[in-house]
Write a protein that holds these residues in place. Structure first.
Motif: not given
Length: 92
Positions: A54-68
């Motif tokens: 995430t923008a704050k550096g936390w691990v995101a629950e889902q990958p970003h849309v472009g990557r997915r």
């Protein structure tokens, strides 16, 4: 007069049960989840093997849309889903 077997010729080709559709969807989703980790993320700059952040550096629950989306394209190409209508309609 058309007989029933003559009218049914070709019907059912390309159809599958709800159970089979659900199984194929689970297999595709699992393959996409693995493929996502093989693609670097352009948005958060996560490298191969790393999860998106995430923008704050936390691990995101889902990958970003472009990557997915890139992972989905790769998996669909490997599975042969590109350019195919999942439900074939004869003479349509």
């Amino acid at each position: 007069m058309t007989t029933y077997p003559e009218a049914m010729t070709g019907i059912g080709i390309g159809w599958e049960s709800k159970t089979a559709s659900a199984r194929l969807r689970r297999e595709r989703d699992a393959a996409v989840s693995l493929e996502v980790l093989l693609i670097p993320c352009e948005r958060c700059h996560a490298r191969k093997g790393e999860q998106c952040r995430t923008a704050k550096g936390w691990v995101a629950e889902q990958p970003h849309v472009g990557r997915r989306r890139k992972a989905e394209e790769t998996v669909d190409a490997c599975l042969g889903y590109l350019g195919k209508n999942p439900v074939a309609v004869p003479d349509a």
